[in-house]
Design a protein around this motif. Structure first.
Motif, PDB file in Angstrom:
ATOM      1  N   ALA A  22       0.823  -1.211   0.000  1.00 50.67           N
ATOM      2  CA  ALA A  22       0.000   0.000   0.000  1.00 50.67           C
ATOM      3  C   ALA A  22       0.862   1.268   0.000  1.00 50.67           C
ATOM      4  O   ALA A  22       0.491   2.272  -0.611  1.00 50.67           O
ATOM      5  CB  ALA A  22      -0.939  -0.003   1.195  1.00 50.67           C
ATOM      6  N   GLN A  23       2.020   1.238   0.667  1.00 49.09           N
ATOM      7  CA  GLN A  23       2.883   2.413   0.713  1.00 49.09           C
ATOM      8  C   GLN A  23       3.413   2.759  -0.678  1.00 49.09           C
ATOM      9  O   GLN A  23       3.506   3.941  -1.027  1.00 49.09           O
ATOM     10  CB  GLN A  23       4.053   2.179   1.660  1.00 49.09           C
ATOM     11  CG  GLN A  23       3.642   2.124   3.114  1.00 49.09           C
ATOM     12  CD  GLN A  23       4.794   1.741   4.010  1.00 49.09           C
ATOM     13  OE1 GLN A  23       5.681   0.991   3.615  1.00 49.09           O
ATOM     14  NE2 GLN A  23       4.774   2.266   5.232  1.00 49.09           N
ATOM     15  N   THR A  24       3.747   1.747  -1.465  1.00 48.06           N
ATOM     16  CA  THR A  24       4.242   1.995  -2.818  1.00 48.06           C
ATOM     17  C   THR A  24       3.144   2.616  -3.675  1.00 48.06           C
ATOM     18  O   THR A  24       3.393   3.560  -4.430  1.00 48.06           O
ATOM     19  CB  THR A  24       4.745   0.686  -3.458  1.00 48.06           C
ATOM     20  OG1 THR A  24       5.758   0.121  -2.611  1.00 48.06           O
ATOM     21  CG2 THR A  24       5.322   0.928  -4.844  1.00 48.06           C
ATOM     22  N   ILE A  25       1.928   2.098  -3.564  1.00 48.76           N
ATOM     23  CA  ILE A  25       0.797   2.646  -4.326  1.00 48.76           C
ATOM     24  C   ILE A  25       0.510   4.082  -3.889  1.00 48.76           C
ATOM     25  O   ILE A  25       0.293   4.960  -4.724  1.00 48.76           O
ATOM     26  CB  ILE A  25      -0.460   1.756  -4.154  1.00 48.76           C
ATOM     27  CG1 ILE A  25      -0.211   0.362  -4.751  1.00 48.76           C
ATOM     28  CG2 ILE A  25      -1.685   2.417  -4.767  1.00 48.76           C
ATOM     29  CD1 ILE A  25       0.081   0.343  -6.238  1.00 48.76           C
ATOM     30  N   GLU A  26       0.548   4.335  -2.591  1.00 50.62           N
ATOM     31  CA  GLU A  26       0.309   5.695  -2.089  1.00 50.62           C
ATOM     32  C   GLU A  26       1.366   6.659  -2.627  1.00 50.62           C
ATOM     33  O   GLU A  26       1.041   7.763  -3.077  1.00 50.62           O
ATOM     34  CB  GLU A  26       0.331   5.692  -0.559  1.00 50.62           C
ATOM     35  CG  GLU A  26       0.043   7.042   0.058  1.00 50.62           C
ATOM     36  CD  GLU A  26       0.088   7.010   1.581  1.00 50.62           C
ATOM     37  OE1 GLU A  26       0.211   8.101   2.164  1.00 50.62           O
ATOM     38  OE2 GLU A  26      -0.002   5.920   2.163  1.00 50.62           O
ATOM     39  N   PHE A  27       2.629   6.238  -2.601  1.00 49.94           N
ATOM     40  CA  PHE A  27       3.713   7.064  -3.134  1.00 49.94           C
ATOM     41  C   PHE A  27       3.473   7.354  -4.611  1.00 49.94           C
ATOM     42  O   PHE A  27       3.617   8.491  -5.063  1.00 49.94           O
ATOM     43  CB  PHE A  27       5.056   6.352  -2.928  1.00 49.94           C
ATOM     44  CG  PHE A  27       6.208   7.054  -3.578  1.00 49.94           C
ATOM     45  CD1 PHE A  27       6.789   8.159  -2.975  1.00 49.94           C
ATOM     46  CD2 PHE A  27       6.714   6.619  -4.794  1.00 49.94           C
ATOM     47  CE1 PHE A  27       7.861   8.813  -3.575  1.00 49.94           C
ATOM     48  CE2 PHE A  27       7.777   7.264  -5.400  1.00 49.94           C
ATOM     49  CZ  PHE A  27       8.357   8.366  -4.788  1.00 49.94           C
ATOM     50  N   MET A  28       3.099   6.327  -5.346  1.00 44.26           N
ATOM     51  CA  MET A  28       2.880   6.481  -6.788  1.00 44.26           C
ATOM     52  C   MET A  28       1.739   7.468  -7.081  1.00 44.26           C
ATOM     53  O   MET A  28       1.835   8.270  -8.006  1.00 44.26           O
ATOM     54  CB  MET A  28       2.575   5.114  -7.401  1.00 44.26           C
ATOM     55  CG  MET A  28       2.581   5.107  -8.882  1.00 44.26           C
ATOM     56  SD  MET A  28       2.444   3.401  -9.444  1.00 44.26           S
ATOM     57  CE  MET A  28       2.012   3.702 -11.127  1.00 44.26           C
ATOM     58  N   ARG A  29       0.692   7.406  -6.281  1.00 41.15           N
ATOM     59  CA  ARG A  29      -0.450   8.302  -6.485  1.00 41.15           C
ATOM     60  C   ARG A  29      -0.098   9.763  -6.193  1.00 41.15           C
ATOM     61  O   ARG A  29      -0.727  10.670  -6.734  1.00 41.15           O
ATOM     62  CB  ARG A  29      -1.629   7.856  -5.623  1.00 41.15           C
ATOM     63  CG  ARG A  29      -2.253   6.578  -6.137  1.00 41.15           C
ATOM     64  CD  ARG A  29      -3.370   6.098  -5.261  1.00 41.15           C
ATOM     65  NE  ARG A  29      -3.960   4.886  -5.822  1.00 41.15           N
ATOM     66  CZ  ARG A  29      -4.736   4.067  -5.147  1.00 41.15           C
ATOM     67  NH1 ARG A  29      -5.042   4.313  -3.888  1.00 41.15           N
ATOM     68  NH2 ARG A  29      -5.222   2.981  -5.728  1.00 41.15           N
ATOM     69  N   LYS A  30       0.894   9.975  -5.352  1.00 35.56           N
ATOM     70  CA  LYS A  30       1.288  11.343  -5.001  1.00 35.56           C
ATOM     71  C   LYS A  30       2.299  11.945  -5.963  1.00 35.56           C
ATOM     72  O   LYS A  30       2.613  13.127  -5.861  1.00 35.56           O
ATOM     73  CB  LYS A  30       1.859  11.371  -3.581  1.00 35.56           C
ATOM     74  CG  LYS A  30       0.820  11.096  -2.515  1.00 35.56           C
ATOM     75  CD  LYS A  30       1.431  11.112  -1.136  1.00 35.56           C
ATOM     76  CE  LYS A  30       0.387  10.850  -0.072  1.00 35.56           C
ATOM     77  NZ  LYS A  30       0.976  10.834   1.268  1.00 35.56           N
ATOM     78  N   LEU A  31       2.806  11.132  -6.876  1.00 39.20           N
ATOM     79  CA  LEU A  31       3.813  11.630  -7.812  1.00 39.20           C
ATOM     80  C   LEU A  31       3.257  12.750  -8.680  1.00 39.20           C
ATOM     81  O   LEU A  31       2.114  12.685  -9.141  1.00 39.20           O
ATOM     82  CB  LEU A  31       4.302  10.497  -8.723  1.00 39.20           C
ATOM     83  CG  LEU A  31       5.179   9.441  -8.084  1.00 39.20           C
ATOM     84  CD1 LEU A  31       5.409   8.300  -9.067  1.00 39.20           C
ATOM     85  CD2 LEU A  31       6.506  10.036  -7.649  1.00 39.20           C
ATOM     86  N   ASP A  32       4.065  13.731  -8.892  1.00 41.71           N
ATOM     87  CA  ASP A  32       3.716  14.829  -9.793  1.00 41.71           C
ATOM     88  C   ASP A  32       4.814  14.889 -10.848  1.00 41.71           C
ATOM     89  O   ASP A  32       5.758  15.668 -10.735  1.00 41.71           O
ATOM     90  CB  ASP A  32       3.614  16.142  -9.016  1.00 41.71           C
ATOM     91  CG  ASP A  32       3.173  17.303  -9.895  1.00 41.71           C
ATOM     92  OD1 ASP A  32       2.562  17.049 -10.960  1.00 41.71           O
ATOM     93  OD2 ASP A  32       3.461  18.459  -9.526  1.00 41.71           O
TER      94      ASP A  32
END
Length: 103
Positions: free
Chosen positions: A45-55
């Motif tokens: 879940a942490q990897t997915i959360e990080f990916m979603r926050k990428l700009d």
């Protein structure tokens, strides 16, 4: 055609209920161009959360309409199951050869 929200919903469901998400390829945000996922990596879940926050300008290995490329859970299960075929015979021959070499 799938929407980004539908893809995210399916990912969230798999993270909660299983089976595990296992990356089938590299996922590389650009810039900077460093992989955040590699083939065979269990995605949490942490990897997915990080990916979603990428700009970032783009993410190689990810499509907003298709989602992540994942290894098939049935394939992963079959890879875990030991074989009773040729590999066992090879192992027995090696063991026998080592026993003879020790004599």
């Amino acid at each position: 055609m799938r929407t980004l929200e539908a893809v995210q919903s399916r990912i969230d469901k798999r993270l909660k209920e299983g089976p595990a998400l296992v990356s089938a390829n590299f996922v590389i945000p650009y810039p900077p161009g460093f992989p955040i996922m590699v083939p065979g990596q269990v995605i949490d879940a942490q990897t997915i959360e990080f990916m979603r926050k990428l700009d970032v300008k783009e993410i190689h290995g990810f499509s907003a309409t298709l989602g992540l490329k994942l290894l098939n859970p049935a394939f992963l299960q079959s890879a875990k199951t030991p074989s009773n075929g040729a590999n066992d015979a090879k192992h027995a021959k090696r063991k026998q050869a080592r026993a003879h070499a020790a004599d």
